[in-house]
Structures are given as structure tokens and as C-alpha cells.
Write a protein that holds these residues in place. Sequence first.
Motif, short mmCIF file in Angstrom:
data_model
loop_
_atom_site.label_atom_id
_atom_site.label_comp_id
_atom_site.label_asym_id
_atom_site.label_seq_id
_atom_site.Cartn_x
_atom_site.Cartn_y
_atom_site.Cartn_z
N ASP A 70 -58.36 -22.19 -13.65
CA ASP A 70 -58.66 -22.29 -12.23
C ASP A 70 -57.65 -21.59 -11.35
OD1 ASP A 70 -59.28 -25.60 -13.24
OD2 ASP A 70 -60.85 -24.13 -12.76
N TYR A 71 -56.42 -21.43 -11.86
CA TYR A 71 -55.35 -20.88 -11.04
C TYR A 71 -54.66 -19.75 -11.79
CZ TYR A 71 -56.14 -25.29 -8.69
OH TYR A 71 -56.74 -26.34 -8.05
N LYS A 78 -54.84 -24.64 -15.89
CA LYS A 78 -56.07 -25.44 -15.85
C LYS A 78 -55.66 -26.91 -15.79
CE LYS A 78 -60.13 -26.77 -18.57
NZ LYS A 78 -61.11 -26.55 -17.48
#
Length: 129
Positions: free
Chosen positions: A117-118, A99
Motif C-alpha cells: 500500500d505504501y 503493507k
Amino acid sequence: QVQLVDSGGGLVQAGGSLRLSCAASGRTFSSYAMGWFRQALGKEREFVAAISRNGGRTYYANSVKGRFTISRDNAKNTVYLQIDSLKPGDTAIYYCAGKEIGYRWSTDYYTGTYDYDYWGQGTQVTVSS
């Protein structure tokens, strides 16, 4: 944006150890708070451990506290999960997650899948009894 690649999983006997690695691409890895999650067959993805962007703070799920250690090396763009005293119940696919945090001095960590997010592609850990 960052790309994450998980590695280090394998088949081990109960009581054994593994060190998982998550290598990040890009030059801004130090701007990311990182976490590890796992997902066992037929179950939801669950939080395992988290670390702040500067590595100053860590947090663990109760089920792994005292056995798992999260760490990071920002110079190597890598976050690690040292897993000791493995149990059959630790069998799962392990994922790292990132994040991006804009505030340079942030010491926050995050425990929800929705926070990140990833994601890495996952690495399988199998513990035999």
C-alpha cells in the motif's frame, strides 16, 4: 498510514557493497510487512526481498539470493537492504514498500507490487563494470 523514505544508493564498482535504508514515519512501523523492489530503465518493477512484520521470516528473489540481505529494526522504524557482490545487472532504482498487517503474530511476507500500500520514493543504485 506510514511514509517511507529510501536512501543509501550510489555509484559502485562491480563486486562492491551498499546498504540501503528505508525510514518510516509513524508509530506503527512494527505493524507493517516490508519489501524491496527495483526497476531498471525500460523494465517493469520487480520483487527483490521481503520481510515479515516481526522480522522472523524473509524471502528473496532467486536473482539476489545469497547476495542481498533484508533486515529491520522496529525500534528505529527502519528496514535495510544489504547488497553485496554487486553486478552491473543490479543497476536500478530501488524502492521499499510497506503493507499494514493487523494480526500481531503474522509471519507473512509479500512479493507482489500489488500487495503493498505504501512506497518510498526510490534510491538509485548504479554498478559499473
